[in-house]
Design a protein around this motif. Structure first.
Motif, PDB file in Angstrom:
ATOM      1  N   THR A 116       0.856  -1.185   0.000  1.00  0.00           N
ATOM      2  CA  THR A 116       0.000   0.000   0.000  1.00  0.00           C
ATOM      3  C   THR A 116       0.891   1.233   0.000  1.00  0.00           C
ATOM      4  OG1 THR A 116      -1.762  -1.123   1.229  1.00  0.00           O
ATOM      5  CG2 THR A 116      -1.779   1.284   1.234  1.00  0.00           C
ATOM      6  N   TYR A 117       0.768   2.041  -1.055  1.00  0.00           N
ATOM      7  CA  TYR A 117       1.589   3.237  -1.198  1.00  0.00           C
ATOM      8  C   TYR A 117       0.711   4.486  -1.094  1.00  0.00           C
ATOM      9  CZ  TYR A 117       5.091   0.033  -3.140  1.00  0.00           C
ATOM     10  OH  TYR A 117       5.976  -1.000  -3.329  1.00  0.00           O
ATOM     11  N   PHE A 118       1.316   5.561  -0.635  1.00  0.00           N
ATOM     12  CA  PHE A 118       0.667   6.873  -0.686  1.00  0.00           C
ATOM     13  C   PHE A 118       1.759   7.937  -0.737  1.00  0.00           C
ATOM     14  CE2 PHE A 118       1.269   5.983   3.811  1.00  0.00           C
ATOM     15  CZ  PHE A 118       1.723   7.187   4.331  1.00  0.00           C
ATOM     16  N   SER A 119       1.400   9.083  -1.269  1.00  0.00           N
ATOM     17  CA  SER A 119       2.368  10.176  -1.396  1.00  0.00           C
ATOM     18  C   SER A 119       1.894  11.385  -0.600  1.00  0.00           C
ATOM     19  CB  SER A 119       2.561  10.564  -2.865  1.00  0.00           C
ATOM     20  OG  SER A 119       1.398  11.192  -3.376  1.00  0.00           O
ATOM     21  N   ILE A 120       2.857  12.183  -0.183  1.00  0.00           N
ATOM     22  CA  ILE A 120       2.604  13.447   0.508  1.00  0.00           C
ATOM     23  C   ILE A 120       3.320  14.545  -0.274  1.00  0.00           C
ATOM     24  CG2 ILE A 120       2.962  14.782   2.615  1.00  0.00           C
ATOM     25  CD1 ILE A 120       0.974  12.561   3.021  1.00  0.00           C
ATOM     26  N   LYS A 121       2.589  15.603  -0.596  1.00  0.00           N
ATOM     27  CA  LYS A 121       3.195  16.750  -1.282  1.00  0.00           C
ATOM     28  C   LYS A 121       3.006  17.999  -0.432  1.00  0.00           C
ATOM     29  CE  LYS A 121       1.035  18.988  -4.416  1.00  0.00           C
ATOM     30  NZ  LYS A 121       0.274  19.347  -5.624  1.00  0.00           N
ATOM     31  N   LEU A 122       4.039  18.808  -0.333  1.00  0.00           N
ATOM     32  CA  LEU A 122       3.948  20.062   0.414  1.00  0.00           C
ATOM     33  C   LEU A 122       3.287  21.118  -0.466  1.00  0.00           C
ATOM     34  CD1 LEU A 122       7.414  20.306   2.228  1.00  0.00           C
ATOM     35  CD2 LEU A 122       5.311  19.169   2.964  1.00  0.00           C
ATOM     36  N   GLU A 123       2.126  21.600  -0.039  1.00  0.00           N
ATOM     37  CA  GLU A 123       1.434  22.670  -0.754  1.00  0.00           C
ATOM     38  C   GLU A 123       1.954  24.047  -0.344  1.00  0.00           C
ATOM     39  OE1 GLU A 123      -0.671  22.508  -3.174  1.00  0.00           O
ATOM     40  OE2 GLU A 123      -1.106  20.355  -3.213  1.00  0.00           O
ATOM     41  N   SER A 124       2.792  24.079   0.664  1.00  0.00           N
ATOM     42  CA  SER A 124       3.442  25.320   1.090  1.00  0.00           C
ATOM     43  C   SER A 124       4.795  24.946   1.683  1.00  0.00           C
ATOM     44  CB  SER A 124       2.586  26.060   2.128  1.00  0.00           C
ATOM     45  OG  SER A 124       2.484  25.297   3.319  1.00  0.00           O
ATOM     46  N   HIS A 125       5.642  25.933   1.912  1.00  0.00           N
ATOM     47  CA  HIS A 125       6.893  25.650   2.611  1.00  0.00           C
ATOM     48  C   HIS A 125       6.571  25.059   3.984  1.00  0.00           C
ATOM     49  CE1 HIS A 125       8.636  27.790  -0.610  1.00  0.00           C
ATOM     50  NE2 HIS A 125       8.559  29.010  -0.119  1.00  0.00           N
ATOM     51  N   ALA A 126       7.432  24.183   4.461  1.00  0.00           N
ATOM     52  CA  ALA A 126       7.216  23.542   5.763  1.00  0.00           C
ATOM     53  C   ALA A 126       8.469  23.694   6.614  1.00  0.00           C
ATOM     54  CB  ALA A 126       6.875  22.066   5.588  1.00  0.00           C
ATOM     55  N   ILE A 127       8.270  24.023   7.891  1.00  0.00           N
ATOM     56  CA  ILE A 127       9.374  24.166   8.844  1.00  0.00           C
ATOM     57  C   ILE A 127       9.346  22.945   9.754  1.00  0.00           C
ATOM     58  CG2 ILE A 127      10.420  25.638  10.601  1.00  0.00           C
ATOM     59  CD1 ILE A 127       8.765  27.965   9.432  1.00  0.00           C
ATOM     60  N   LEU A 128      10.209  21.985   9.477  1.00  0.00           N
ATOM     61  CA  LEU A 128      10.249  20.731  10.221  1.00  0.00           C
ATOM     62  C   LEU A 128      11.479  20.720  11.120  1.00  0.00           C
ATOM     63  CD1 LEU A 128       9.389  18.244   7.316  1.00  0.00           C
ATOM     64  CD2 LEU A 128       7.824  19.485   8.818  1.00  0.00           C
ATOM     65  N   THR A 129      11.286  20.340  12.382  1.00  0.00           N
ATOM     66  CA  THR A 129      12.389  20.320  13.345  1.00  0.00           C
ATOM     67  C   THR A 129      12.328  19.054  14.183  1.00  0.00           C
ATOM     68  OG1 THR A 129      11.092  21.509  15.019  1.00  0.00           O
ATOM     69  CG2 THR A 129      12.418  22.847  13.504  1.00  0.00           C
ATOM     70  N   ASP A 130      13.467  18.724  14.811  1.00  0.00           N
ATOM     71  CA  ASP A 130      13.477  17.634  15.778  1.00  0.00           C
ATOM     72  C   ASP A 130      13.163  18.199  17.161  1.00  0.00           C
ATOM     73  OD1 ASP A 130      15.774  18.915  16.631  1.00  0.00           O
ATOM     74  OD2 ASP A 130      17.149  17.376  15.896  1.00  0.00           O
ATOM     75  N   LYS A 131      13.311  17.383  18.204  1.00  0.00           N
ATOM     76  CA  LYS A 131      12.941  17.835  19.546  1.00  0.00           C
ATOM     77  C   LYS A 131      13.872  18.914  20.083  1.00  0.00           C
ATOM     78  CE  LYS A 131      15.423  14.043  21.847  1.00  0.00           C
ATOM     79  NZ  LYS A 131      15.267  12.891  22.782  1.00  0.00           N
ATOM     80  N   PHE A 132      15.031  19.092  19.439  1.00  0.00           N
ATOM     81  CA  PHE A 132      15.949  20.161  19.824  1.00  0.00           C
ATOM     82  C   PHE A 132      15.812  21.383  18.918  1.00  0.00           C
ATOM     83  CE2 PHE A 132      18.105  16.144  21.029  1.00  0.00           C
ATOM     84  CZ  PHE A 132      18.096  16.320  22.404  1.00  0.00           C
ATOM     85  N   LEU A 133      14.742  21.405  18.093  1.00  0.00           N
ATOM     86  CA  LEU A 133      14.436  22.497  17.168  1.00  0.00           C
ATOM     87  C   LEU A 133      15.495  22.658  16.081  1.00  0.00           C
ATOM     88  CD1 LEU A 133      12.960  25.248  19.547  1.00  0.00           C
ATOM     89  CD2 LEU A 133      11.762  23.500  18.222  1.00  0.00           C
TER      90      LEU A 133
END
Length: 387
Positions: free
Chosen positions: A273-290
């Motif tokens: 089972t496959y699915f895709s995710i596309k960013l419709e805007s810029h995304a700010i992704l961080t880990d627990k230490f930011l």
């Protein structure tokens, strides 16, 4: 929460600076959600009250509405624009959709996924234009999201030229000349046409009934956004209306995607089972230490396996009007970035619910400013031939 279409008609040119202090100011092609949010907050201060007002807290602070990017739209602003994924490619000599007289657009997600599965490079002939044999290059921008009748949306632009004024004579000063590139408040039907239409920008958002009523009081008349507002730039007429939420058919997309995979790999993928995710805007992704990361935390559990990702870093800048200072720069992922996952779990209904909730709430930081918006299973990934 209601799913609503928010539309902006440009009443004057719009300038959203691409760089903070460039020698020649150039505007980006859309209105960021952070700029829209700031413009509405400024309008609230002007006509309703300060930050302690209960309506201000309801719309912007306590349970803030997530304001979207407003992207170039059609002649009436009725069609929602979509971001083209980074997996889209087109002829470098005549790029664009076949319906617009160009050489067509293809998607390389299935080809790259098969390359990962096979653990060997993909056939280079896939990156040759079927019309002229030239190389195909990444094709970015905004489109209508309709694979049957695709159309690219682009904002018209203008150049405003300025001269310096001599303080002694009040006339043009020598050797001082600069210009701004702005989004025009009109657009042509096409390059050969002399018909002009208003320039519309559009987006979608989830918002409560109470917040809709507050927002309507702010958009009864013009709202100003962007730079050079004292010169008359950035005047917008905003409107908002409810619309049905376009849910993704994940099962159908998965079957179509596996059919494409079988064209490029001999391995059995029928049970996956496959699915895709596309960013419709810029995304700010961080880990627990930011610290900035390029993986989506919500898919870190063992039931999700990341097959591949096609992403690009993006420096995210902004201006804080309350401070009258620039916001700290953030490092994120650019809109159009694509992730492909395989689902290892045994509850497909849970997967559908999880993906729908994620599409509603978004990912990463500063979501109320329009960052971190995603879409699930883009139709462009499952086209077999160029469109």
């Amino acid at each position: 929460m209601k799913y609503c279409h928010i539309k902006a008609k440009l009443l004057s040119p719009l300038l959203i600076q691409r760089q903070r202090q460039p020698s020649a100011r150039e505007s980006i092609e859309y209105l960021p959600g952070s700029t829209l949010r700031g413009a509405l907050a400024a309008k609230f201060f002007l006509v309703r009250g300060g930050p302690d007002h209960k309506d201000f807290r309801s719309l912007f602070l306590d349970h803030p509405a997530c304001f979207p990017n407003l992207l170039p739209a059609d002649e009436k602003g009725e069609r929602l624009s979509r971001v083209l994924p980074m997996t889209g490619i087109s002829c470098k000599r005549n790029s664009g959709f076949k319906s617009e007289g160009k050489h067509g657009v293809k998607d390389i997600l299935a080809v790259n996924a098969a390359s990962r599965i096979n653990d060997k490079p993909a056939d280079e002939s896939f990156w040759k234009c079927p019309e002229c044999g030239e190389d195909m290059k990444p094709f970015s921008g905004f489109w209508n999201g309709d694979c049957r009748s695709p159309r690219k949306f682009e904002a018209s632009s203008l150049y405003h030229r300025h001269t310096g004024i001599d303080r002694d004579t009040g006339t043009i000063a020598p050797s001082i000349f600069f210009m701004d590139q702005v989004i025009a408040d009109f657009r042509k039907k096409d390059d050969k046409s002399e018909e002009y239409y208003p320039q519309y920008l559009s987006g979608s958002m989830f918002i409560s009934d109470e917040q809709i009523e507050i927002l309507k009081t702010l958009i009864e008349d013009s709202v100003f956004a962007g730079a050079e507002r004292t010169r008359g730039l950035g005047e917008l007429a905003l409107s908002i209306e409810e619309m049905p939420y376009p849910e993704s058919d994940i099962d159908s997309w998965n079957e179509q995607f596996k059919k494409l995979l079988r064209l490029f790999t001999e391995r059995d993928v029928s049970a996956n089972t496959y699915f895709s995710i596309k960013l419709e805007s810029h995304a700010i992704l961080t880990d627990k230490f930011l610290r900035p990361v390029s993986d989506i935390e919500e898919f870190s559990s063992p039931e999700f396996v990341q097959i591949l990702k096609m992403v690009k870093p993006q420096v995210i800048r902004g201006w804080q009007s309350a401070w009258n200072m620039p916001k700290p720069d953030d490092t994120g992922l650019a809109m159009g970035s694509v992730f492909l996952f395989q689902y290892k779990g045994d509850d497909p209904e849970h997967l559908k619910t999880f993906l729908k909730e994620l599409a509603i709430k978004g990912i990463g930081l500063r979501r109320e400013e329009g960052f971190g918006r995603i879409s699930v299973c883009d139709d462009l990934h499952i086209i077999k031939e160029g469109i």
